[in-house]
Design a protein around this motif. Structure first.
Motif, mmCIF file in Angstrom:
data_model
loop_
_atom_site.group_PDB
_atom_site.id
_atom_site.type_symbol
_atom_site.label_atom_id
_atom_site.label_comp_id
_atom_site.label_asym_id
_atom_site.label_seq_id
_atom_site.Cartn_x
_atom_site.Cartn_y
_atom_site.Cartn_z
ATOM 1 N N LEU A 75 0.827 -1.202 0.000
ATOM 2 C CA LEU A 75 0.000 0.000 0.000
ATOM 3 C C LEU A 75 0.866 1.258 0.000
ATOM 4 N N ARG A 76 2.011 1.201 0.650
ATOM 5 C CA ARG A 76 2.952 2.333 0.640
ATOM 6 C C ARG A 76 3.604 2.470 -0.728
ATOM 7 N N TYR A 136 1.431 7.091 9.921
ATOM 8 C CA TYR A 136 0.287 7.254 9.023
ATOM 9 C C TYR A 136 -0.753 8.103 9.733
ATOM 10 N N VAL A 146 -8.865 6.990 2.484
ATOM 11 C CA VAL A 146 -8.549 5.943 1.510
ATOM 12 C C VAL A 146 -9.650 4.889 1.521
ATOM 13 N N GLU A 188 -6.299 10.159 7.019
ATOM 14 C CA GLU A 188 -5.958 9.771 5.647
ATOM 15 C C GLU A 188 -6.275 8.308 5.390
ATOM 16 N N ILE A 189 -6.095 7.463 6.395
ATOM 17 C CA ILE A 189 -6.466 6.048 6.264
ATOM 18 C C ILE A 189 -7.966 5.937 6.035
ATOM 19 N N TYR A 216 2.241 8.206 3.874
ATOM 20 C CA TYR A 216 2.926 8.014 5.152
ATOM 21 C C TYR A 216 4.009 9.066 5.327
ATOM 22 N N THR A 268 -1.010 4.019 -2.444
ATOM 23 C CA THR A 268 -2.382 3.982 -1.946
ATOM 24 C C THR A 268 -2.491 4.642 -0.587
ATOM 25 N N LEU A 269 -1.514 4.389 0.250
ATOM 26 C CA LEU A 269 -1.558 4.883 1.626
ATOM 27 C C LEU A 269 -0.392 5.842 1.886
#
Length: 92
Positions: free
Chosen positions: A57-58, A74, A82, A78-79, A65, A62-63
């Motif tokens: 995901l990083r 994180y 997503v 923001e999580i 950080y 997608t995610l």
């Protein structure tokens, strides 16, 4: 300054209003406030994913950080964004 007499009825009304206000506050508050920044292990636990999945995901962006030293952080909101952006609505 004149004296004010408070009756038992006044106290009962105050009690009811106070309890209603407290009840409303508790209903509007959905559990403990999450931390703003989460470490990798907290994110994995929150999402129920493996370290490899979190790394993917990083890597694929997608995610988002932040890295400070060797620690990855994180942002909680923001999580959640997503998750909302990737929500699938099946229409039958």
């Amino acid at each position: 300054m004149g004296a004010t007499i408070i009756t038992t009825q006044d106290l009962m009304e105050f009690k009811v209003e106070l309890l209603e206000d407290i009840k409303e506050l508790l209903q509007n508050h959905n559990g403990p406030t999450p931390k703003k920044w989460l470490k990798s292990n907290e994110v994995r636990e929150l999402l129920g994913i493996s370290p490899g999945t979190l790394q993917n995901l990083r890597i694929n962006g997608t995610l988002p950080y932040t890295k400070i030293g060797g620690v990855l952080y994180y942002e909680y909101h923001e999580i959640m964004e997503v998750l909302e952006q990737n929500k699938i609505h099946n229409r039958i």
